[in-house]
Design a protein around this motif. Structure first.
Motif, PDB file in Angstrom:
ATOM      1  N   GLN A 173      -4.935   4.506   1.567  1.00 59.05           N
ATOM      2  CA  GLN A 173      -5.330   3.890   0.308  1.00 59.05           C
ATOM      3  C   GLN A 173      -6.701   4.375  -0.148  1.00 59.05           C
ATOM      4  N   GLU A 174      -7.624   4.455   0.789  1.00 58.40           N
ATOM      5  CA  GLU A 174      -8.980   4.845   0.414  1.00 58.40           C
ATOM      6  C   GLU A 174      -9.062   6.321   0.055  1.00 58.40           C
ATOM      7  N   SER A 234      -8.164   2.268  -3.513  1.00 56.65           N
ATOM      8  CA  SER A 234      -8.818   1.024  -3.142  1.00 56.65           C
ATOM      9  C   SER A 234      -9.573   0.441  -4.334  1.00 56.65           C
ATOM     10  N   ALA A 257      -4.905   1.796   5.473  1.00 54.78           N
ATOM     11  CA  ALA A 257      -6.183   1.607   4.784  1.00 54.78           C
ATOM     12  C   ALA A 257      -6.816   2.958   4.467  1.00 54.78           C
ATOM     13  N   ARG A 302      -5.190   0.436  10.068  1.00 57.96           N
ATOM     14  CA  ARG A 302      -6.246   1.399   9.733  1.00 57.96           C
ATOM     15  C   ARG A 302      -5.662   2.654   9.084  1.00 57.96           C
ATOM     16  N   ILE A 356       0.846  -1.204   0.000  1.00 59.81           N
ATOM     17  CA  ILE A 356       0.000   0.000   0.000  1.00 59.81           C
ATOM     18  C   ILE A 356       0.877   1.248   0.000  1.00 59.81           C
TER      19      ILE A 356
END
Length: 872
Positions: free
Chosen positions: A735-736, A741, A732, A729, A644
């Protein structure tokens, strides 16, 4: 030598049985076969049978028998396995394995009744002195008299008493001459026959019934005496007791003369029912058990039965030695017995309920005791509350032993299936030791195999033991033993105090508070020590800052310097521009300006071959950056997070590439105006604006806010689980929010197409700039804006479309056909910009409303504001 000769003879027999020819006919072949057999037998190592697999097989067979409703077969098997526990033989696993292999559908073919045939015959009864005397009674009256063995002749022996008498007459008595022997007859107290007759007359209920159908009358005091004996588990005449079936019945041969038979029968039946439950509890405590938890439960039950027997003795004392005159009443005894037996009867019911589940769930009794204690507190039953709470803590003391061993030393008992932690892979990599080496034990329904009231604290227990092991791997395990303090008590008094009233706070809350104090004494020390070593010694926050610089461009100047160096090597046309050794040296020299040399030396740049040649930003995914991490940090920054980071790094590099090309393809004002100049300026401005907003969104919005939240949460984390969860988290969210994502892939693909349009515009503007063409190609004439392009002037890479399966139809401006003019190419770029930009903003608004992410709404507003300016 004898052993070798024996083996040689057996080898000859084996060879002759296999080859089946006479050794005299073919000596060489026989000799060769004999040598092969001898060599094979001598070097063969026979593997021993795994005794743990055999034990698991028998355990599975026992569970299968009970599931198939063959408890009789399971009990018989368990009894014989327990008998084998006392037998020590190194070949016992082999014997048991052979029996398992020889078994043929034991559930269908085995009959427990056939086991009686295997029992040895009953030995004859042992000869007793009574039987000897019946056959040959004593006849000599002087057989018990003393014998003087000093005399030579046995016929002339004189009693020792006479010799002592003679010696006493001749010599004065001294203390040394005193005789310490006693006459046995002097120790016998002659009983009175009348007293014996009175005792026998008092036990009228023992006499057989004289007439058929008549009943023996007993007094109420005699009935009370027999009832108390029955409750104590003793044999009585008034009650018939079957210990095998744990049943108690009233004997109908007796009656109380002064009371109504129906009333007496009713009271005695209720007392017999109480006695039956108590007898069942007594019989259960006599059964052997191999599980320590169950043994502790049995010991605690025996203690309560002992207290119950003491209270029954007090009731007996009231009638045997009354302090004051009392009324002998069977009804009063019934009320007293019910009051004294209340907790014992509830305990008997608990045992009856949990006994079938103890083999599957060895701590079900703890859960039942916990619920009974909670119920007793809710109903304000002080005696029941004290009874079950003290018993709960007595039984819990054994369950706390593996918990204490795990939290203090990180140790696990051998084959301890009652503890909810077990070692999954002892040889796992230390980089994933925290997450992979030890796991929680769960059942078929994925529920934690531990008492339900301890499950809220299970993760703290689990993490404390892992923290101890982690510190030992780091070499700091000795600090825990040096700093360990006293352990707080966990019992009835420490949790509820010594008050005579039922506590007002709910029992589960009081227990959780006491258990939390007990765990905190061990958890705080281990977690604090590990956290200190990770933050101070291993430099966790420093590593995260380095990752921000390397992957997230927190230092834009250094990141842009390295990116521009890579772009210059790409544009130079050298085939070795992507040499990973050269790129690694460049990265280390550039990043050493902001990082210590020891940290910069850990940077490694990797690259793969690409056919892009700079025609699309997608080819930049071939360049990746790695950083060498200590294994302890890899348990927090897990390997799954590195891709990531690489993905975000590639997105940043693509935006820097677009900006780099747009800056170098800015239209020259010295060049005379052309029909396409206005369109070029417009597109250059719009794409530059888009790239600047995208880079600002990446670095100033996503990285700044997300990293600040992560750093704040990381400072509050107590153990590696929380740190790793925070970091997971964190990446994540990166990435989002960066649209990387899988759910946001269409929007990200449109963003990449916009960046490819920047590459296309830069190449088109370069071709349109006549001065640059002349410098690039001195012999070529000046090309006008309407001249056709050569075949090699491509708008994007055509080979990359084969690598990305869904990009073949998405990028409409991916290539420009040969022969199309620059004006048409610029209009195509303008048309794609007008198509892609509204698609990106609409997508950002849509996912922003669904995902409640304000960053996407802000990015859409900034992109739309630029497009609205062009409308005026």
């Amino acid at each position: 030598m004898a052993q070798n000769a024996k083996l040689a003879g057996l080898t000859d027999e084996l060879v002759q049985s296999i080859v089946q020819f006479d050794p005299a006919t073919n000596k060489e072949a026989y000799k060769r076969a004999r040598e092969l057999a001898t060599r094979g037998l001598r070097g063969h190592q026979y593997a021993r049978t795994n005794q743990f697999d055999i034990r698991n097989n028998f355990t599975g067979l026992d569970e299968k028998c009970r599931v198939k409703n063959r408890d009789d077969l399971a009990d018989a098997l368990q009894l014989r396995l327990q008998e084998l526990e006392g037998i020590t033989d190194k070949f016992k696993p082999e014997y048991l394995s052979l029996l398992l292999q020889l078994s043929d559908r034991p559930l269908e073919n085995t009959r427990v009744e056939a086991l009686d045939l295997l029992r040895p015959p009953t030995p004859p009864p042992q000869l007793t002195w009574n039987e000897i005397l019946e056959e040959d009674p004593y006849s000599d009256e002087d057989i018990w008299k003393d014998i003087d063995y000093a005399e030579s002749s046995g016929d002339e022996q004189t009693p020792s008493k006479q010799k002592k008498q003679q010696k006493q007459d001749s010599t004065p008595a001294t203390s040394a001459d005193e005789d310490n022997t006693y006459d046995p007859e002097s120790c016998i107290d002659v009983s009175s026959d009348a007293l014996v007759q009175d005792v026998e007359a008092a036990q009228l209920w023992r006499s057989p019934t004289m007439e058929d159908g008549s009943k023996t009358e007993v007094t109420e005091l005699q009935t009370i005496r027999e009832t108390l004996f029955m409750l104590a588990g003793l044999e009585t005449s008034l009650f018939t007791m079957d210990r095998e079936r744990s049943t108690v019945r009233v004997n109908a041969r007796f009656k109380v003369s002064h009371a109504m038979p129906a009333t007496v029968d009713h009271i005695l039946s209720q007392l017999a029912s109480i006695g039956k439950d108590v007898l069942r509890l007594r019989q259960w405590t006599r059964r052997p058990s191999t599980l320590p938890l169950v043994q502790t439960f049995e010991a605690a039950t025996r203690d309560r039965l002992s207290d119950y027997n003491a209270r029954l003795s007090q009731l007996q004392r009231r009638y045997l030695v009354p302090g004051s005159p009392i009324a002998v009443s069977l009804l009063t005894l019934h009320n007293d017995v019910r009051a004294e037996s209340e907790q014992i009867l509830r305990l008997s019911q608990i045992v009856s309920d949990v006994e079938p589940r103890l083999l599957v769930n060895p701590f079900s009794h703890l859960e039942e005791l916990f619920s009974q204690t909670t119920l007793a507190q809710m109903t304000l039953q002080k005696s029941s509350f004290d009874f079950f709470s003290t018993m709960l803590f007595d039984c819990l003391r054994m369950y706390l032993k593996p918990i204490r061993r795990w939290m203090e030393n990180g140790g696990l008992g051998a084959n301890d299936e009652t503890f909810f932690v077990f070692q999954n892979d002892s040889g796992s990599d230390v980089a994933s030791m925290w997450h992979d080496r030890y796991v929680l034990r769960r059942d078929a329904q994925n529920l934690l195999r531990s008492p339900s009231f301890l499950q809220p604290a299970a993760m703290k227990i689990f993490n404390t033991g892992k923290s101890v092991i982690f510190l030992k791997e780091l070499g700091y395990g000795h600090t825990l033993s040096n700093e360990a303090g006293s352990e707080p008590a966990l019992d009835h008094e420490s949790v509820f105090g010594t008050s005579d009233d039922v506590p007002l706070s709910p029992f589960p809350e009081l227990f959780d508070a006491g258990f939390e104090r007990w765990i905190r004494s061990k958890y705080s020390l281990a977690s604090a020590s590990l956290r200190t070593h990770l933050f101070e010694t291993q430099g966790l926050m420093r590593i995260l800052s380095i990752f921000e610089i390397l992957y997230l461009s927190s230092n834009g100047a250094v990141f842009e310097s390295f990116a521009n160096t890579v772009f210059e090597r790409m544009d130079s046309g050298h085939r070795g521009w992507s040499d990973r050794y050269m790129l690694t040296e460049l990265a280390r020299s550039i990043y050493s300006d902001v990082l210590p040399v020891s940290d910069a030396e850990k940077i490694v740049v990797r690259s793969s071959k690409t056919k892009d040649h700079g025609r699309s930003v997608k080819g930049l995914a071939a360049v990746s950056v790695d950083y060498s991490l200590h294994w302890s940090i890899l348990n927090i920054i897990q390997r799954s997070a590195i891709p990531i980071y690489q993905q975000f790094y590639t997105a940043l590099l693509q935006s820097y590439r677009a900006k780099y090309l747009l800056q170098r393809a800015r239209p020259s004002r010295a060049h005379k105006p052309s029909p396409d100049a206005h369109l070029i300026y417009k597109l250059h401005h719009r794409l530059t604006w888009f790239v600047d907003i995208l880079r600002s969104y990446y670095t100033e919005t996503i990285v700044a806010f997300t990293t600040a939240d992560m750093a704040s949460a990381m400072q509050k984390a107590e153990d590696i689980d929380q740190m790793a969860d925070i970091h997971v988290r964190y990446v994540a969210k990166l990435q989002e929010r960066a649209l990387l994502s899988e759910d946001l892939r269409p929007i990200h693909k449109a963003v990449v197409e916009m960046l490819d349009l920047c590459v296309l515009l830069a190449k088109t503007a370069t071709e349109l700039d006549g001065g640059k063409i002349e410098r690039a190609r001195p012999s070529a004439p000046r090309r006008k804006s309407s001249a056709p392009l050569l075949e090699q002037v491509q708008l994007s890479d055509t080979d990359d479309d084969a690598e990305v399966d869904d990009d073949a139809t998405a990028n409409r401006a991916a290539r420009r056909p040969v022969g199309r003019s620059f004006t048409e190419a610029l209009r195509t770029v303008d048309k794609e910009v007008a198509r892609l930009l509204p698609f990106i903003t609409a997508g950002l608004r849509s996912v922003g409303r669904v995902g409640a992410e304000p960053m996407w709404e802000q990015l859409a507003e900034r992109l739309e504001w630029e497009s609205k300016r062009d409308e005026y």
